[in-house]
Each structure stands twice: as C-alpha cells, then as structure tokens.
Design an enzyme around this catalytic site. Structure first.
Site, PDB file in Angstrom:
ATOM      1  CG  HIS A  33      -1.678   1.260   1.430  1.00 16.77           C
ATOM      2  ND1 HIS A  33      -2.650   1.668   0.561  1.00 16.77           N
ATOM      3  CD2 HIS A  33      -1.629   2.213   2.400  1.00 16.77           C
ATOM      4  CE1 HIS A  33      -3.179   2.808   0.974  1.00 16.77           C
ATOM      5  NE2 HIS A  33      -2.565   3.161   2.092  1.00 16.77           N
ATOM      6  CG  HIS A  89      -0.286  10.127   0.606  1.00 12.99           C
ATOM      7  ND1 HIS A  89      -0.240  10.124   1.965  1.00 12.99           N
ATOM      8  CD2 HIS A  89      -1.461   9.556   0.259  1.00 12.99           C
ATOM      9  CE1 HIS A  89      -1.344   9.564   2.438  1.00 12.99           C
ATOM     10  NE2 HIS A  89      -2.096   9.213   1.417  1.00 12.99           N
TER      11      HIS A  89
END
Length: 1234
Positions: free
Chosen positions: A330, A377
């Site tokens: 992840h 991100h």
C-alpha cells in the site's frame, strides 16, 4: 500456508555455489560520489559464498554480507556518476561509448528503506555480467538463508577475512564479535588459544577446529547434557548407534508421516550421520556420537525445523487467481509517514524484490509545460516522483525474484485526457509484451468464467484501474470527467474505481492540478487553502446520449449513477481519504484493464448474482472489519470467486499496519500493507510469504476454495474434513542472542483463526546472560489448532528492556517434531549471523479426549490386539466356555463396536472352595437390556437407551483376583493344618501308649499282691480302688494335656481365618471399586455411541423426507426442503437434549446401585466375622469330647469324626500297628477341617 501437492515433492532448490571467477577475484574501480573517492580494488568471494570482500585504501579488508544484498544492477540500471571529476577519471566523455556496460551497483541493507549503494566499474569487459548475476543468485538463494549448520562457519569466515595490514587476525575482532561478555571471551582465548587481547593471530594458525575448540570453552552446554541424559546416555559422554537411531525415529520423526514414503531411519543411515558430524575419531570407530557431534547434528541440514519442501515452490500454481493470498503493498512509493514522508522510486524496486506482487500507484496530473504525470500522496506534504521512472523501475525488477504476475493498482487522479493517454502509452511502451491487454482466449471476460491462474499469467503485468464502459458511438473516446466535490465520500469502500487512500488530506501535490478536497481537520491539522480546479465536464465536455450503449455498458452506467445518487456528501472520509477524488478513466486506460476491474462493493448477494470473477472491490480496513464481523461466511464465499483488496485506514499517519491475519482468515487475497514500516503485522507478512519459493503467491486452504464447502472463520470446533493439529513448544536455550550483557526472554505466539490465536506465551528473563541462557520451564501448549494450514507460529527473543533481538515465523502445518535450532531473523526477515534458539516441538494431529483410545489402537494396532487377547484369556478363567468364546469375539471388535455396559454372569463354583467361609450376599440378576418394550417402541430415546446395572458381589467374588487370593489362603490354611495335625497326632500316640502301659500295669498289680500277702480280701479291694483312682487321674492329665494343645491350635487357626477374611474383604472392595471405574468409562463410551446412533436415525429420517420432497413441484419443493431442515434441526436439538437427560438419570441410577453394592459389602463384613467366630467356637467346644473319645474310647452322640477319633478307632494297643494307623489317618484326613 496451504496447498502442498500430494506425495513426495521433487525438491527444486539448489545449494549455493561460487564460480571460479568470483573466488579468484576481478579488478574493479570502486567509486563513491558523496566522498568523491575512487579506488582500484579486487573483488573476491569466499569459497562458501558468505562474504564479498575487497582491500580498501588503508590496506584493511572490507566485507559485505551476501545475505544483506538486495539487488545488483548493471548497464543503464546502475548508478551513473554525476561528479565531473569522477566521470573524467572513469572515462566518461571519452571515445569509449560502452562504459555504462561496465558499471555495477550493489544494493544492500537490513530493510527496504535503509539501503546503501556500492558502485563499481569493471576494468575488463564482460566481467560485470558474471559478477552481477552470480552475486544476485547467491543473495537470493533460499537454502543459503535457511542453513543453521553454516552459522558458526560464517562467523569463522568473517574473522579469517578481516585481517590487518600485516595480514594477521586481530584478537580485538574476536572480542568485538562476542562482546556480550569479554571476560568469558578472554578466559576462553587463554584456555583454548593462548593469545591475549593485544596480540594478533596468523590465519594459518586459526583453523576451524581451533575456532570450535574456543567456542566449546566459551559456551558451556548444560542443555545438551540434559538432552543426552534424557535420551539414555546415563552419564556417558556419548550416544551409541542404537540410541541415536531410536532418538531420531522416536523424538525427531513426525509420527504422522507415511512409513512407505518416509521410512524410519535405518542403522546404516544413522552410521552415516555419525561419520558426518562426529569430530572425534575414537568415538567414530566405535559407532558412537559425542556431545559435540550431537550438537552439530541438531544444527545440521537433516534436522531443520521445517522440511525443505515448505521453502521450495511446492504449491499448485494452476488454480484461479482468487485461490491465492497475494503479497501486496500500500502506498508503495513512501519511505516513511503519510504526511511529510519522502517518496522514492527505489521503494517500488525493493517491494518487488521482496516478493510483492501488487504495488500501488497514486497518479496525479503533471504541471505545464511538461505535463508529466507523477506519483505522490495527495493533499499531503510528501514529495513527488515521475510516473515514467516508477514504471521503468517496475519493468526492471518485476520478475527478478518471482516469475508470477504483478498487479499495478492505480489510484488515478489525472483529470486530463491527454495525460491519461500518456500514462497508457508509457505502460505499453515500457512493459511491452509483459503488459496483458487482451484477455486470454481460455478465460474471456464473461459471467461465470473463473480467473486465470498464476501459471497462465507468468511474466505478465495486470493493470487495476477504474474502467469506464462508454458507448461505441456518440461520445468521444478520450473524454474524461472528474467526480464532483460533493461526491467525495464513499460509504463502504473506495469509489467505483476501488482505489485506496491512506491518510487525511493536508496539502496538495500541486496547486493547479489536484481537486481542492481536504479533510485534514480529521487529524487536527489546519486545512491547506486550495483553489478547486474545474472538471472537464464543467468546461463543456458533456456526456453524449447512451442510446447506442450495449446492455452491459448501460448496466454499469446505471450502477455508477446510482452510486452517485446514494453518496452522502456530508459524511467524512477520514479512513478513505483521496479515493473519492479519483477521476473516470479514458478509453486508453480502460483498454488496459481486464482481469482486475475495480467496482464499488454493494453487497455479497449482488456480487453473487452478477457472477463476474474479473470484478473486484477494495475495502478500507474499518469497512472490511465491519463485513468480517457481520458476514464472515459470505465474505469467504465472495473471495472464492473474486479478488478483494484491503488497505490501511487513513488515520494511520505514521504508516502503521493492521494485522493481516484478520483478513487472511476470510480469504482476502490482496491484503495491502505499508512495506516501509516493519511492525509486527509487516513482520508476519514477510515471514508468511517467505514460503512457496518466495513467489508472492500462497494457495489458500482447500476449505476456503471449494465451492461445495462453507467455512466459518469464527468456528471453535473441529471442521469436518480438516485435520486439526496439536502443538507443544519448549524453549530450551539460546546462543549469542545479544552483543550486550543483558537478560533475555522469549515470546511464543500463534496467529491464525480467532480460536487458534494465542498471545503471549513468555519465558522468564535470564539473569544477565545473553551468551547461552537456558530456560528449564514447562512447554507452551497449543492443544487444538483448528486450521493449521492458515496458522503461523512466531518465536521472538527480546532483551529485558523490550528491545527486539530477532524472531522467526513458522507455518504450523510444516513444523517438525523434535529438538531443533531456530536461527533468528531481523524485522525484515533477513537472517542474523549468530543468534539462535534451541527448542523442542511436538507436532501431532489433534485427538479429542474421548477418542484417545481409538487413536492409540490405530497408532499401535499390534499392541492393541495383544491387549485384547490378554483380556480375553483373563476372562476365560472366570466364565464358562461358551461365554468365554463370546467375550473373545467382543474383545476382538474395534473399540467403537464394544458394548457400553459390563455384562453379568452366574459365578462358577471354585473347585478349591469346597467349604464356604462367608455366607452369600443378597443376589440380584442384573442385565444389560434395552429399555424399550412393546409399549415403548415408539419412543425414540427408549429404543436407543440401554440400561446398565452394577455388577453384584457374587459375580465379583468370581473375579480372578479373588480366586487367586482364596487359592493362596487355602494353601496357607492347609499348611497350618498339617503342622498342627502332626503335633497332635504325635502327642496322641504318646498318650495312648502311656495309657496302654498304665492299664497293663494296673491289671498285674492286684494279682501279685494277692499272691504275696494272701491275708485280707478287704485290703486287696482297697488297693484296687487306689490303683483305679490313680489311673483315672492319669487319664485326666493325659486328656488335659492333649486338650490344651488342641485348643491352642484351634485359637491359632481361628485367628488365621479371621485375618484371611479381612484380606478377602479388602481385596473384594478393591475389585468392586475397579469394576465401578471401568463401568463408568464404558458408560461414557456408550453415551457417545447412543448419540451417534440417534443422529444417524434422525439423519436417515431427514434424508427420506428430502427424497419424498424432491418428487414434488419446484416451488413446493423449496418450501418443504426449508421446513424439513428447520424441523430436523429442532428435532435433533430436542432429541439430543432428552437423550442427555435420560443418560444423566441412568448415570445417577448406576451410581446409586454402586453405592448399594458398597454398602452391602460394608454391612456384610461384621456378619461374616460373627459367623466365622461362632463356627470356630463350636468346634472348640467339641474338642474335649473328641479327645476323650480318642483317648478313652468313650462314645457319645453328636461327637464329630475328627482325626483323633480315627486314631482311636484303629487301636493303639498293638504298638507299632497303632503308629502305622496314625500315619494312615494323617494321610487320609489331611484335607479335613478341624
């Protein structure tokens, strides 16, 4: 975890080998850009392949542990120097255009984040390729990383390589290696090597034998001594060949193994082990193994804690993708936290090299003028990396450690059709033929078609990206629309693209390219002010009509619209983060999606009806936990056909992980973790995926794959068809656990189904001893592991302050029994050089307590049959011939066929017991008959239940133990009787002879007196009277003398018989108690058989009803089948409850009957004593008359025919004839009671 192929696996693993080129060495220029240094070095590898070493500029040897190497790169993948001086020295910019082909970069480090890069440039052509390939092959060798026998040799090799400028081994290096207790090291050096701290050692004087001698002085092994003592060495410093063979076959061998496929060790094989591991020639010549050789064997390759098959690629790789657990990452690009961490292309390489088969790419729109998509991100302060660099890194390393397919999980935030087209083009051009675009012919994208297998997809890359099904005409294919901001929250998992966020949103990857959505206030941070960017839909690119849309496209379009309508715009998305801001895919990106198409999860029932295996959904961990809690069995069924991806919730801003075992338990395949955080969940993930050849794919247990079986992960009982395991682990000792002098403790945990999970077993803390602590404690028991193929055992060592030392993850289903060394690993599952634990394990199949007897009979059938024969022979001595034959047949049946109650039989008279010594007690006539009668046959319980009554005393008196006791007591009484009879007969003879002589003298005396005196008749009469009086007195004295002897003998016999009576009663009480215990045990077995019989009757009844229902119409059949099942469950529960109540009442009746038998025994004893006392007293009262009759010839009615009477009847006046008669009387009457 599961799925080993049946039969004996053909091992494919190869031991490490070092080619001659690496042993001999090659010239390289080692350069370091940070230090602006470049040196000519000779790279070499030791013959065992433990270390890469070279001599530095200070003439000291530098070493690099091969096991720490994570990658080797050459050519354009190697690092290029940027410093102009270094480039000039290396020749860049000159005429040689092939310099890149001479470059080699070695990447090493303890984990994927903390890596170092060693840069080399070969002096000769064609050298780099050999070095790069061989180094990488050695670094990835599975056998080399699972070889406890090489631990000490590796430490010895390191000391030998690290020489000083004089080419000698500094003693300080030895002190540094074993720094936990330098005083012990110095003492061992003085005793073993005769060197002090300030000296150095010549390498040729420091042999492996000397190093082992030093270690023997350094480490005392009381643990090995104790094991040898338990094996049977009995204080001797060695094991014999037979003892070693018995030890391996009994302690080290798994009793579950098939003896044909895995035969027990033979003496010739045991002798080979002695030859291999025994260093002492004297012991070797005598086929003996010393303590040192035994310790070597425990750490040898034949005695690994796991079979090599578990490490090899041994699982079936031809099942659909949904049948496997897939190693998944992840936010792969992050190296630290989720808010301000650094993004790195290198993390994709490291994850793939570590065995990861699913990586995540959070792609955002690039800024002008380049407009290059990048990865970061979203809405945080993390750095950015170009998408193209990431894709090139993936192409480089995707299949270096595993050939099986890689899944690229895109979280697509690129709201530019042009840049999405560029993304698709990058994927096509960089991956080439490895990118799977069109589905395989055998596996079309249609309902009901299973997914292809990892074998079918070897070497292929799959794209997981939102796929928008657009009409074939009427709308431009390149259109892309971003979701409105008010649709930024998802109710269950990710959006229809099923993409994954990870954190609250704090900032933006770029001020002009990202949607202005932020929920950073969820973590208490100030929201960054952003200017929302209009979607292409707002700019005028409206959707075209869908009148020409195919049915499937229309259906999917309607689903998406429904999702948008039901989304709650006010619901926070702290857990799901940036998934809500993902955009729709263009035709270019949609074309790349095939077998991993993300859709929004609605319900398990909806997925089952659609039956499209190529559709998958992603769940944030909180929503997945909700489904796991609410519908665990449905979750398992879903994962049999379709993929599911689980990802960490957004509030894990520190990049911590959830426990993956939770979702493995329901069959989730893509359980994604933050690879940069080596916490316990990630350690478990790394340890579990080490097996099956580090392929990144683990076949799920069969029960989680079969469509005809349902599985409840929360079950607490044994599942039919799954063999549960039992495991016992004893931590014995540790070796070289820390470089500090601290206390050490060990934790033993098990992870698996909720019923199997155990945390935490822990040893005590050793007292300041990290060299060789010994824990002499009770073992840790895991008595029932319901699903061993899904369970893992973790053994971890810690310093007393909680500092991590090392651990090992072991699959429960593959753990071997016996004594084993376990070499510890670091947090990233890399092997540590010296730390190890010695443990003892017992692995077996779980057997319920009620079935232990059956299991023992199956394990050792010869012993069981012998025991049955022995019992049959014992019964034959107590019961009649016909009953003995029947009992023999009963004993030869299997335990499940034996009767539950003990049958009573009429006692057989004992031929030795011809005169009973106690009266018979009240006799009952017990039977083991069914309670059912003609009037009760309709009662199901009464037809099954059998009555069991206690065995009466009269039958128990015929027990073998009682017969044996009576025989011994009869023999004792006969011996006493003979002894008394001999004394009585001898005295009687003497008395009779004396009476005869006195009688003769009395007859002669009156005649002599008359002749001599002839005077007075009166005087003669007076003299005769006096003689008669004296004779009577003589008679009375004779009678009294014999009477005293006989009374003393009678009292002794009475006392002996009373003692025998007490012994008999005590023994009878023991027999009664044993019989009661046996009866209760058989009653317990009878209860289980009756329950099974009841269940069979109910099942038969249900099956008959189902057969009848199947003949009816379909709509009626379904209703009736439901009613049959409901009625069956209710009836089963009620019937078993009634049966248990009846069994309880039967148990109480049996207990009451047994108490009555014991009470009867207690009440009987005083009666028997009184009767025996009275009988003996009557015999004693008859003694005077018997004696007078014997001595004086008196007759009287009622006198007994004792031996003295027999003596008198034979007559003793004849002298010797009387003696002969007495002897005959003794022989004829010796068995008669006095």
């Amino acid at each position: 975890m599961a799925g080993a192929r049946p039969g004996v696996h053909a091992l494919q693993l190869e031991p490490p080998t070092v080619v001659e080129t690496l042993r001999r060495g090659s010239k390289f220029i080692k350069w370091d850009e940070e230090a602006s240094s470049r040196n000519l070095v000779t790279l070499r590898l030791d013959p065992n392949g433990f270390f890469l070493y070279w001599t530095g500029p200070n003439m000291e040897v530098d070493t690099l542990d091969i096991s720490s190497i994570r990658d080797t790169r050459t050519g354009r993948y190697a690092r290029l120097p940027k410093d102009p001086k270094i480039r000039e020295v290396l020749g860049f910019g000159g005429p040689d255009t092939r310099l890149e082909e001479k470059l080699m970069t070695v990447v090493a480090g303890p984990d994927p984040v903390n890596t170092t890069f060693l840069n080399f440039m070969a002096v000769q052509d064609d050298t780099v390729k050999v070095w790069s390939e061989e180094l990488f092959k050695l670094a990835m060798n599975i056998l080399a990383q699972n070889a406890p026998e090489h631990v000490l040799r590796k430490a010895y090799t390191k000391l030998k390589l690290q020489v000083n400028q004089d080419g000698r081994i500094p003693v300080k290096n030895i002190l540094k290696m074993f720094s936990a207790d330098k005083k012990r090291v110095e003492t061992a050096l003085i005793c073993g090597l005769n060197f002090n701290r300030s000296e150095s050692i010549r390498p040729d004087e420091f042999s492996l034998e000397i190093f082992e001698r030093f270690l023997n002085k350094l480490l005392l092994r009381p643990d090995i001594d104790k094991i040898l003592l338990e094996i049977g060495a009995k204080g001797k410093p060695y094991l014999t060949l037979e003892q070693l063979m018995d030890f391996i076959n009994q302690k080290q061998r798994d009793p579950r193994l098939n003896e044909v496929l895995y035969p027990p060790l033979r003496s010739s094989q045991a002798r080979l082990l002695i030859e291999k591991y025994e260093p002492n020639k004297q012991f070797l010549e005598r086929d003996q193994m010393s303590m040192e050789g035994f310790s070597r064997y425990l750490g040898g390759e034949e005695n690994g804690i796991l079979p090599l098959e578990a490490l090899d690629l041994s699982m079936d790789m031809t099942q659909p993708l949904s049948a496997y657990f897939i190693n998944s990452s992840h936010n792969t690009y992050l190296t630290a936290g989720q808010l301000a961490g650094t993004s790195s292309v290198e993390m994709y390489r490291q994850a793939l090299l570590w065995g990861c088969r699913c990586v995540e790419l959070d792609v955002w729109k690039g800024r002008p003028p380049e407009e290059e998509p990048f990865i970061t991100h979203g809405f945080t302060m993390t750095t950015e990396v170009p998408l193209r660099d990431v894709l090139e890194a993936i192409a480089e390393t995707a299949f270096k450690t595993s050939p099986y397919p890689v899944i690229l999980s895109f979280e697509n935030h690129v709201d530019s059709a042009k840049q999405q087209a560029k993304m698709a083009e990058y994927c096509r051009s960089i991956f080439g033929e490895a990118l799977l675009i069109d589905p395989l012919d055998k596996y079309p994208l249609s309902a009901g078609t299973p997914l292809p297998s990892p074998q079918d997809l070897m070497g292929r890359i799959l794209v997981k990206n939102k796929k928008r099904h657009r009409p074939s005409t009427g709308v431009p294919d390149s259109s892309v629309a971003k979701r409105p901001l008010e649709q930024s929250n998802s109710a269950l998992s990710e959006s229809s693209a099923a993409t994954e966020p990870s954190s609250p949103q704090l900032g933006s990857p770029s001020s002009d390219s990202c949607p202005g959505l932020s929920n950073g206030e969820e973590v208490g941070l100030e929201k960054t002010s952003l200017e929302p960017q209009k979607s292409l839909g707002e700019e005028g690119l409206n959707r075209g009509p869908n009148v020409l849309m195919p049915d499937r496209d229309r259906e999917d379009e309607e689903e998406d619209e429904e999702e948008e309508e039901t989304t709650d715009p006010k619901k926070p998305t702290t857990d799901e983060g940036t998934a809500s801001s993902e955009v729709n895919a263009t035709e270019e990106m949609s074309t790349l999606v095939n077998y991993v198409e993300p859709v929004k999860f609605k319900s398990f029932e909806a997925s089952r009806k659609r039956n499209k295996c190529f559709e998958m959904s992603s769940f944030v961990e909180t929503k997945a936990m909700e489904q796991l809690t609410k519908s665990p069995m449905e979750f398992v069924e879903y994962n049999k056909q379709q993929l599911s991806r689980i990802y960490p919730k957004g509030t894990r801003v520190d990049s911590s992980n959830y426990m993956p075992q939770l979702f493995w338990n329901v069959g989730c395949q893509l359980v994604a973790l933050n690879f940069q955080t080596l916490d316990l969940p990630m350690q478990l993930n790394a340890g579990v995926f080490e097996y099956n050849g580090r392929s990144g794919y683990l076949l799920k247990p069969e029960f989680m794959r079969r469509p005809d079986k349902s599985f409840d992960p929360f079950t607490e009982v044994i599942v039919d068809g799954i063999v549960a395991n039992a495991l016992r682990v004893k931590v014995i000792s540790g070796q070289f656990l820390s470089d500090r002098k601290v206390g050490i403790y060990v934790e033993v945990d098990m992870f698996g189904l909720p019923v199997d999970t155990r945390r935490k077993y822990r040893t005590r803390t050793s007292q300041g001893n990290s060299f060789n602590p010994v824990w002499d404690e009770e073992p840790f028991d895991f008595p029932k592991v319901v699903l061993p193929t899904l369970a893992s055992l973790r053994i971890a060592a810690f310093e007393e302050g909680g500092r991590f030392v090392g651990h090992r993850i072991l699959p429960v289903s593959a753990i071997r029994s016996g004594y084993h060394y376990v070499c510890l690993r670091n947090e990233a599952n890399q092997p540590l050089c010296l730390p190890a634990l010695l443990i003892y394990t017992e692995a077996s199949d779980y057997i319920p307590d009620d079935h232990q007897d059956y299991a023992e009979a199956l394990i050792n059938p010869i012993k069981h049959v012998s025991l049955m024969d022995q019992r049959a022979k014992q019964l034959a001595a107590l019961i009649g011939e016909s009953e003995a034959q029947a009992s023999t047949e009963m004993c030869q049946e299997t335990p499940s066929q034996q009767q539950g109650s003990q049958l009573s039989s009429n006692p057989v008279p004992n031929p030795l017991d011809d005169s009973p010594r106690w009266p018979p007690g009240p006799t009952t006539s017990p039977t083991s008959t069914s309670l059912s009668s003609p009037g009760q046959r309709d009662d199901l319980i009464a037809s099954i239940l059998s009555e069991v009554t206690p065995t009466p005393l009269e039958e128990l008196r015929s027990h073998k133990a009682m017969v044996k006791l009576r025989s011994r007591q009869d023999r004792d009484l006969r011996e006493l009787h003979k002894k008394h009879q001999r004394k009585a007969v001898a005295l009687t003879r003497r008395l009779l002879d004396g009476l005869a002589q006195a009688r003769a003298e009395g007859k002669c005396r009156p005649s002599s007196s008359a002749l001599s005196r002839a005077t007075n008749v009166e005087d003669v009469k007076e003299e005769e009277k006096e003689a008669a009086r004296q004779y009577r007195e003589f008679q009375n004295r004779q009678v009294q003398s014999l009477l005293e002897l006989r009374e003393a003998q009678a009292d002794a016999e009475t006392e002996r018989r009373l003692e025998h009576l007490k012994q008999a009663q005590q023994r009878l009480r023991e027999v009664v108690l044993d019989a009661h215990t046996t009866q209760f045990k058989r009653l317990k077995e009878l209860n289980e058989r009756e329950k099974k019989e009841l269940q069979k009757i109910l099942d038969r009844k249900r099956n008959n009803s189902i057969s009848e229902a199947k003949t009816r119409e379909k709509h009626k059949k379904e209703v009736e089948l439901t009613e049959i099942n409901r009625r069956h469950i209710t009836e089963s529960v009620n019937s078993i409850r009634r049966l248990e109540e009846a069994q309880k009442q039967r148990h109480e009746r049996l207990l009451a009957g047994q108490q009555q038998v014991l009470q009867q025994l207690v009440e009987e004893e005083p009666k028997l004593v009184a009767q025996l006392t009275q009988e003996c007293q009557e015999q004693r009262e008859r003694l005077p008359q018997e004696i007078r009759r014997c001595l004086l010839g008196e007759t009287s009615e009622g006198l007994g025919d004792g031996p003295l009477v027999a003596c008198a009847s034979n007559g003793h006046a004849a002298g010797s004839g009387g003696h002969q008669s007495g002897a005959d009387s003794e022989s004829q009457e010796e068995n008669t009671q006095l």
